[in-house]
Design a protein around this motif. Structure first.
Motif, short mmCIF file in Angstrom:
data_model
loop_
_atom_site.label_atom_id
_atom_site.label_comp_id
_atom_site.label_asym_id
_atom_site.label_seq_id
_atom_site.Cartn_x
_atom_site.Cartn_y
_atom_site.Cartn_z
N PRO A 12 0.80 -1.24 0.00
CA PRO A 12 0.00 0.00 0.00
C PRO A 12 0.82 1.28 0.00
O PRO A 12 0.45 2.26 -0.66
CB PRO A 12 -0.83 -0.13 1.28
CG PRO A 12 -0.90 -1.59 1.56
CD PRO A 12 0.41 -2.15 1.09
N GLU A 13 1.96 1.28 0.72
CA GLU A 13 2.69 2.54 0.85
C GLU A 13 3.31 3.02 -0.46
O GLU A 13 3.64 4.20 -0.60
CB GLU A 13 3.78 2.45 1.93
CG GLU A 13 4.72 1.29 1.78
CD GLU A 13 4.31 0.12 2.68
OE1 GLU A 13 5.20 -0.53 3.24
OE2 GLU A 13 3.09 -0.12 2.80
N TRP A 14 3.47 2.12 -1.44
CA TRP A 14 4.02 2.56 -2.73
C TRP A 14 2.96 3.17 -3.64
O TRP A 14 3.29 3.79 -4.64
CB TRP A 14 4.70 1.40 -3.45
CG TRP A 14 5.93 0.88 -2.76
CD1 TRP A 14 6.20 -0.42 -2.43
CD2 TRP A 14 7.07 1.64 -2.34
NE1 TRP A 14 7.42 -0.52 -1.82
CE2 TRP A 14 7.98 0.73 -1.76
CE3 TRP A 14 7.42 3.00 -2.39
CZ2 TRP A 14 9.21 1.14 -1.23
CZ3 TRP A 14 8.63 3.40 -1.85
CH2 TRP A 14 9.51 2.48 -1.29
N ARG A 15 1.71 2.94 -3.32
CA ARG A 15 0.60 3.56 -4.07
C ARG A 15 0.74 3.34 -5.58
O ARG A 15 0.62 4.27 -6.39
CB ARG A 15 0.51 5.05 -3.74
CG ARG A 15 0.11 5.32 -2.31
CD ARG A 15 -0.09 6.78 -2.03
NE ARG A 15 1.17 7.52 -2.03
CZ ARG A 15 1.26 8.82 -1.81
NH1 ARG A 15 0.15 9.54 -1.60
NH2 ARG A 15 2.43 9.42 -1.81
N VAL A 16 1.02 2.10 -5.93
CA VAL A 16 1.15 1.76 -7.35
C VAL A 16 -0.23 1.74 -8.00
O VAL A 16 -1.18 1.14 -7.47
CB VAL A 16 1.82 0.38 -7.51
CG1 VAL A 16 1.86 -0.04 -8.99
CG2 VAL A 16 3.24 0.43 -6.94
N ARG A 17 -0.34 2.38 -9.13
CA ARG A 17 -1.63 2.48 -9.82
C ARG A 17 -1.90 1.21 -10.65
O ARG A 17 -0.98 0.50 -11.05
CB ARG A 17 -1.64 3.69 -10.74
CG ARG A 17 -1.45 5.02 -10.01
CD ARG A 17 -1.12 6.13 -10.95
NE ARG A 17 0.15 5.89 -11.65
CZ ARG A 17 0.77 6.77 -12.42
NH1 ARG A 17 0.22 7.97 -12.60
NH2 ARG A 17 1.91 6.48 -13.00
N LYS A 18 -3.17 0.97 -10.90
CA LYS A 18 -3.56 -0.17 -11.71
C LYS A 18 -2.93 -0.09 -13.09
O LYS A 18 -2.50 -1.09 -13.66
CB LYS A 18 -5.09 -0.25 -11.82
CG LYS A 18 -5.58 -1.45 -12.64
CD LYS A 18 -7.10 -1.51 -12.67
CE LYS A 18 -7.56 -2.72 -13.48
NZ LYS A 18 -9.06 -2.79 -13.53
N ARG A 19 -2.83 1.12 -13.64
CA ARG A 19 -2.24 1.29 -14.96
C ARG A 19 -0.77 0.86 -14.96
O ARG A 19 -0.29 0.26 -15.92
CB ARG A 19 -2.35 2.76 -15.39
CG ARG A 19 -1.81 3.03 -16.78
CD ARG A 19 -2.03 4.46 -17.18
NE ARG A 19 -1.25 5.39 -16.34
CZ ARG A 19 -1.30 6.71 -16.46
NH1 ARG A 19 -2.11 7.27 -17.34
NH2 ARG A 19 -0.58 7.48 -15.67
N ASP A 20 -0.06 1.14 -13.86
CA ASP A 20 1.34 0.71 -13.75
C ASP A 20 1.44 -0.81 -13.82
O ASP A 20 2.33 -1.36 -14.49
CB ASP A 20 1.95 1.21 -12.44
CG ASP A 20 2.01 2.72 -12.36
OD1 ASP A 20 2.23 3.35 -13.40
OD2 ASP A 20 1.85 3.27 -11.25
N ARG A 21 0.54 -1.47 -13.14
CA ARG A 21 0.56 -2.93 -13.13
C ARG A 21 0.30 -3.49 -14.52
O ARG A 21 0.95 -4.45 -14.96
CB ARG A 21 -0.49 -3.47 -12.15
CG ARG A 21 -0.32 -2.98 -10.73
CD ARG A 21 -1.32 -3.67 -9.82
NE ARG A 21 -1.41 -3.04 -8.53
CZ ARG A 21 -1.95 -3.61 -7.46
NH1 ARG A 21 -2.45 -4.81 -7.54
NH2 ARG A 21 -2.00 -2.96 -6.30
#
Length: 292
Positions: A242-251
Protein backbone atom coordinates in the motif's frame (compact mmCIF):
# COMPACT_ATOMS: atom_id res chain seq x y z
CA UNK A 1 43.93 -3.92 6.97
CA UNK A 2 42.43 -0.49 6.31
CA UNK A 3 41.79 1.23 9.65
CA UNK A 4 38.65 3.28 8.87
CA UNK A 5 37.41 2.41 5.38
CA UNK A 6 34.73 4.61 3.85
CA UNK A 7 33.51 1.92 1.45
CA UNK A 8 33.40 -1.87 1.70
CA UNK A 9 33.43 -3.83 -1.54
CA UNK A 10 32.07 -7.27 -0.70
CA UNK A 11 32.65 -10.19 -3.06
CA UNK A 12 30.77 -13.45 -2.35
CA UNK A 13 32.81 -16.11 -4.16
CA UNK A 14 31.91 -19.71 -4.97
CA UNK A 15 33.87 -21.83 -7.46
CA UNK A 16 35.14 -18.51 -8.80
CA UNK A 17 38.56 -19.48 -10.16
CA UNK A 18 37.93 -18.43 -13.76
CA UNK A 19 37.25 -14.72 -13.29
CA UNK A 20 38.08 -13.92 -9.66
CA UNK A 21 41.56 -12.50 -10.27
CA UNK A 22 40.25 -10.02 -12.85
CA UNK A 23 37.42 -8.99 -10.55
CA UNK A 24 39.80 -8.30 -7.66
CA UNK A 25 42.21 -6.38 -9.87
CA UNK A 26 39.36 -4.13 -11.03
CA UNK A 27 38.61 -3.28 -7.39
CA UNK A 28 42.21 -2.77 -6.30
CA UNK A 29 42.77 -0.41 -9.27
CA UNK A 30 40.13 2.09 -8.07
CA UNK A 31 40.96 5.80 -8.13
CA UNK A 32 39.19 6.07 -4.74
CA UNK A 33 41.62 4.63 -2.21
CA UNK A 34 39.95 4.46 1.21
CA UNK A 35 38.10 1.17 0.88
CA UNK A 36 38.32 -2.41 2.02
CA UNK A 37 37.79 -5.47 -0.16
CA UNK A 38 36.07 -8.34 1.65
CA UNK A 39 35.90 -11.71 -0.08
CA UNK A 40 33.79 -14.49 1.42
CA UNK A 41 34.83 -17.83 -0.03
CA UNK A 42 31.75 -20.02 0.19
CA UNK A 43 33.68 -23.27 0.81
CA UNK A 44 34.88 -23.43 -2.79
CA UNK A 45 36.65 -26.61 -3.91
CA UNK A 46 38.33 -25.18 -7.01
CA UNK A 47 41.34 -22.80 -7.11
CA UNK A 48 39.47 -19.89 -5.50
CA UNK A 49 41.48 -20.04 -2.25
CA UNK A 50 44.76 -20.39 -4.14
CA UNK A 51 43.99 -17.32 -6.26
CA UNK A 52 43.12 -15.29 -3.17
CA UNK A 53 46.48 -16.18 -1.58
CA UNK A 54 48.24 -14.64 -4.58
CA UNK A 55 46.98 -11.15 -3.69
CA UNK A 56 49.07 -9.29 -1.14
CA UNK A 57 47.21 -6.06 -0.45
CA UNK A 58 46.32 -4.61 2.97
CA UNK A 59 42.87 -3.65 1.69
CA UNK A 60 41.97 -7.31 1.02
CA UNK A 61 40.41 -9.41 3.76
CA UNK A 62 39.39 -13.03 3.10
CA UNK A 63 36.78 -14.99 5.05
CA UNK A 64 36.06 -18.64 4.32
CA UNK A 65 32.87 -20.50 5.18
CA UNK A 66 33.27 -23.96 6.66
CA UNK A 67 30.36 -25.26 4.61
CA UNK A 68 28.51 -23.99 1.56
CA UNK A 69 25.81 -21.48 2.50
CA UNK A 70 22.70 -20.69 0.44
CA UNK A 71 23.21 -17.68 -1.82
CA UNK A 72 21.26 -15.18 0.28
CA UNK A 73 23.00 -16.30 3.48
CA UNK A 74 26.42 -16.02 1.87
CA UNK A 75 25.70 -12.56 0.49
CA UNK A 76 24.38 -11.45 3.87
CA UNK A 77 27.53 -12.74 5.53
CA UNK A 78 29.65 -10.78 3.08
CA UNK A 79 27.92 -7.57 4.14
CA UNK A 80 28.03 -8.58 7.81
CA UNK A 81 31.82 -8.78 7.52
CA UNK A 82 32.03 -5.22 6.16
CA UNK A 83 33.27 -2.36 8.37
CA UNK A 84 32.51 0.73 6.26
CA UNK A 85 29.34 2.85 6.26
CA UNK A 86 28.88 2.36 2.49
CA UNK A 87 28.70 -1.04 0.81
CA UNK A 88 28.98 -2.42 -2.70
CA UNK A 89 28.24 -6.07 -3.54
CA UNK A 90 30.25 -7.39 -6.47
CA UNK A 91 29.78 -10.82 -8.03
CA UNK A 92 33.04 -12.70 -8.46
CA UNK A 93 32.93 -12.53 -12.25
CA UNK A 94 31.97 -8.86 -12.69
CA UNK A 95 34.22 -5.80 -13.04
CA UNK A 96 34.28 -2.22 -11.76
CA UNK A 97 35.13 0.87 -13.78
CA UNK A 98 38.34 2.41 -12.31
CA UNK A 99 36.39 5.45 -11.05
CA UNK A 100 33.28 3.61 -9.88
CA UNK A 101 33.84 4.09 -6.14
CA UNK A 102 35.00 7.69 -6.61
CA UNK A 103 31.84 8.63 -8.49
CA UNK A 104 29.34 6.77 -6.34
CA UNK A 105 30.91 7.67 -3.00
CA UNK A 106 30.68 11.37 -3.92
CA UNK A 107 26.96 11.10 -4.74
CA UNK A 108 25.91 9.13 -1.68
CA UNK A 109 27.94 11.08 0.89
CA UNK A 110 26.80 14.53 -0.21
CA UNK A 111 23.07 13.68 0.00
CA UNK A 112 21.90 12.04 3.25
CA UNK A 113 18.40 11.67 1.80
CA UNK A 114 19.57 9.01 -0.65
CA UNK A 115 19.37 5.31 0.15
CA UNK A 116 20.60 3.90 -3.16
CA UNK A 117 22.78 5.08 -6.02
CA UNK A 118 23.06 3.01 -9.19
CA UNK A 119 25.01 3.52 -12.39
CA UNK A 120 24.66 2.22 -15.86
CA UNK A 121 26.60 -0.91 -16.74
CA UNK A 122 28.24 -2.57 -19.71
CA UNK A 123 27.48 -6.17 -20.61
CA UNK A 124 30.60 -8.21 -21.42
CA UNK A 125 31.08 -11.74 -22.67
CA UNK A 126 33.30 -14.51 -21.34
CA UNK A 127 36.39 -12.85 -22.82
CA UNK A 128 35.47 -9.48 -21.24
CA UNK A 129 34.61 -7.97 -24.62
CA UNK A 130 31.70 -5.50 -24.50
CA UNK A 131 28.42 -6.79 -25.93
CA UNK A 132 26.25 -3.82 -25.00
CA UNK A 133 27.39 -0.53 -23.47
CA UNK A 134 25.71 1.91 -21.08
CA UNK A 135 22.66 -0.20 -20.34
CA UNK A 136 19.96 0.50 -17.82
CA UNK A 137 18.36 3.37 -15.90
CA UNK A 138 16.23 4.58 -18.77
CA UNK A 139 14.16 7.42 -17.35
CA UNK A 140 15.92 7.06 -14.00
CA UNK A 141 18.98 9.30 -14.37
CA UNK A 142 19.44 11.89 -11.65
CA UNK A 143 17.60 12.10 -8.34
CA UNK A 144 14.19 10.48 -7.99
CA UNK A 145 11.76 10.02 -5.13
CA UNK A 146 11.62 6.41 -4.00
CA UNK A 147 7.90 6.11 -4.73
CA UNK A 148 8.41 7.15 -8.36
CA UNK A 149 11.26 4.65 -8.77
CA UNK A 150 9.21 1.77 -7.39
CA UNK A 151 6.35 2.59 -9.76
CA UNK A 152 8.83 2.56 -12.65
CA UNK A 153 10.10 -0.84 -11.48
CA UNK A 154 6.56 -2.18 -11.68
CA UNK A 155 6.01 -0.64 -15.13
CA UNK A 156 9.31 -1.98 -16.46
CA UNK A 157 8.42 -5.65 -16.01
CA UNK A 158 12.02 -6.56 -15.13
CA UNK A 159 14.89 -5.00 -13.20
CA UNK A 160 15.55 -1.46 -14.48
CA UNK A 161 17.93 -0.65 -11.60
CA UNK A 162 20.59 -3.20 -12.43
CA UNK A 163 22.79 -5.83 -10.85
CA UNK A 164 24.70 -5.45 -7.53
CA UNK A 165 27.93 -4.24 -9.17
CA UNK A 166 26.11 -1.09 -10.30
CA UNK A 167 24.78 -0.18 -6.84
CA UNK A 168 26.09 1.47 -3.67
CA UNK A 169 24.09 1.64 -0.45
CA UNK A 170 24.41 2.36 3.26
CA UNK A 171 25.20 -0.42 5.72
CA UNK A 172 22.74 1.01 8.26
CA UNK A 173 19.91 0.82 5.73
CA UNK A 174 20.86 -2.74 4.73
CA UNK A 175 20.71 -3.86 8.37
CA UNK A 176 17.45 -1.99 8.96
CA UNK A 177 15.62 -3.80 6.15
CA UNK A 178 17.05 -7.21 7.04
CA UNK A 179 19.45 -7.73 4.15
CA UNK A 180 18.88 -10.12 1.28
CA UNK A 181 15.64 -12.09 1.43
CA UNK A 182 16.20 -15.82 0.97
CA UNK A 183 12.70 -16.27 -0.43
CA UNK A 184 13.98 -14.98 -3.75
CA UNK A 185 16.66 -16.49 -5.97
CA UNK A 186 16.64 -14.71 -9.33
CA UNK A 187 15.31 -11.24 -8.32
CA UNK A 188 17.06 -11.20 -4.93
CA UNK A 189 18.92 -7.98 -5.75
CA UNK A 190 15.82 -6.14 -6.98
CA UNK A 191 13.93 -7.17 -3.84
CA UNK A 192 16.67 -5.56 -1.76
CA UNK A 193 16.76 -2.37 -3.86
CA UNK A 194 13.04 -1.85 -3.32
CA UNK A 195 13.32 -2.38 0.43
CA UNK A 196 16.24 0.02 0.62
CA UNK A 197 14.06 2.62 -1.07
CA UNK A 198 11.83 2.50 1.99
CA UNK A 199 14.73 4.29 3.71
CA UNK A 200 15.41 7.07 1.21
CA UNK A 201 15.48 8.21 -2.40
CA UNK A 202 17.35 7.08 -5.49
CA UNK A 203 20.04 8.55 -7.73
CA UNK A 204 20.81 7.19 -11.20
CA UNK A 205 24.25 7.92 -12.64
CA UNK A 206 24.84 8.51 -16.32
CA UNK A 207 28.24 6.79 -16.23
CA UNK A 208 28.70 3.08 -16.86
CA UNK A 209 30.23 2.12 -13.51
CA UNK A 210 30.56 -1.65 -13.87
CA UNK A 211 30.65 -4.57 -16.27
CA UNK A 212 28.20 -7.42 -15.85
CA UNK A 213 29.45 -10.69 -17.32
CA UNK A 214 27.16 -12.83 -19.43
CA UNK A 215 28.47 -16.37 -19.69
CA UNK A 216 27.26 -19.60 -21.23
CA UNK A 217 27.00 -21.14 -17.77
CA UNK A 218 24.22 -18.69 -16.92
CA UNK A 219 22.17 -19.35 -20.03
CA UNK A 220 20.03 -22.01 -18.37
CA UNK A 221 19.06 -19.50 -15.67
CA UNK A 222 18.20 -16.89 -18.30
CA UNK A 223 15.92 -19.31 -20.12
CA UNK A 224 14.38 -20.82 -16.98
CA UNK A 225 10.66 -20.21 -16.58
CA UNK A 226 11.16 -20.34 -12.81
CA UNK A 227 13.14 -17.10 -12.83
CA UNK A 228 10.53 -15.34 -14.92
CA UNK A 229 7.74 -16.53 -12.65
CA UNK A 230 9.67 -15.37 -9.60
CA UNK A 231 10.18 -11.96 -11.15
CA UNK A 232 6.47 -11.63 -11.78
CA UNK A 233 5.62 -12.68 -8.22
CA UNK A 234 8.01 -10.12 -6.78
CA UNK A 235 6.58 -7.39 -9.01
CA UNK A 236 3.09 -8.33 -7.88
CA UNK A 237 4.14 -8.17 -4.24
CA UNK A 238 5.72 -4.75 -4.74
CA UNK A 239 2.66 -3.47 -6.58
CA UNK A 240 0.41 -4.70 -3.78
CA UNK A 241 2.32 -2.88 -1.04
CA UNK A 242 0.00 0.00 0.00
CA UNK A 243 2.69 2.54 0.85
CA UNK A 244 4.02 2.56 -2.73
CA UNK A 245 0.60 3.56 -4.07
CA UNK A 246 1.15 1.76 -7.35
CA UNK A 247 -1.63 2.48 -9.82
CA UNK A 248 -3.56 -0.17 -11.71
CA UNK A 249 -2.24 1.29 -14.96
CA UNK A 250 1.34 0.71 -13.75
CA UNK A 251 0.56 -2.93 -13.13
CA UNK A 252 -1.02 -3.40 -16.55
CA UNK A 253 1.92 -1.73 -18.32
CA UNK A 254 4.38 -3.91 -16.40
CA UNK A 255 2.50 -7.10 -17.26
CA UNK A 256 2.54 -6.12 -20.93
CA UNK A 257 6.26 -5.26 -20.93
CA UNK A 258 7.51 -8.23 -18.92
CA UNK A 259 7.76 -10.71 -21.84
CA UNK A 260 9.79 -8.29 -23.97
CA UNK A 261 12.10 -7.47 -21.03
CA UNK A 262 12.70 -11.18 -20.63
CA UNK A 263 13.38 -11.68 -24.33
CA UNK A 264 15.92 -8.84 -24.42
CA UNK A 265 17.84 -10.41 -21.58
CA UNK A 266 17.67 -13.88 -23.09
CA UNK A 267 19.00 -12.55 -26.39
CA UNK A 268 22.20 -11.35 -24.70
CA UNK A 269 22.81 -14.77 -23.20
CA UNK A 270 22.20 -16.48 -26.53
CA UNK A 271 24.69 -14.14 -28.23
CA UNK A 272 27.21 -14.84 -25.45
CA UNK A 273 26.86 -18.57 -26.06
CA UNK A 274 27.45 -18.11 -29.79
CA UNK A 275 30.51 -15.95 -29.16
CA UNK A 276 31.86 -18.50 -26.70
CA UNK A 277 31.50 -21.29 -29.22
CA UNK A 278 33.37 -19.26 -31.85
CA UNK A 279 36.16 -18.64 -29.35
CA UNK A 280 36.34 -22.36 -28.56
CA UNK A 281 36.62 -23.16 -32.28
CA UNK A 282 39.37 -20.56 -32.71
CA UNK A 283 41.33 -22.02 -29.80
CA UNK A 284 40.92 -25.53 -31.15
CA UNK A 285 41.99 -24.48 -34.64
CA UNK A 286 45.08 -22.76 -33.23
CA UNK A 287 45.98 -25.88 -31.27
CA UNK A 288 45.53 -28.12 -34.33
CA UNK A 289 47.43 -25.78 -36.68
CA UNK A 290 49.99 -23.82 -34.65
CA UNK A 291 51.98 -21.15 -36.42
CA UNK A 292 55.37 -22.31 -37.60
Amino acid sequence: MVKNPEVSVCVPAYQAERYLAGTLRSVLAQSFRNFELVVVDNASTDRTAEILRQFDDPRLRVVRNRAVLPVADNWNRAVAESRAPLVKLLCADDLLHPRCLEWQHAVLTRDPGLALVCGRRTMVNEESRPMSRNRGLRGLLGRHASEDVVRRVVRHGGNPLGEPAAALFRRLDFDAVGGFDGRWKFPMDLALWVRLLERGDFYGMRQSVAAFRISRGSLSDALDDTGYAEQRRLTGEIAGTPEWRVRKRDRLVGAAKAPSARLRRQALFVVARAQGRRTDRDVTATADHPEE
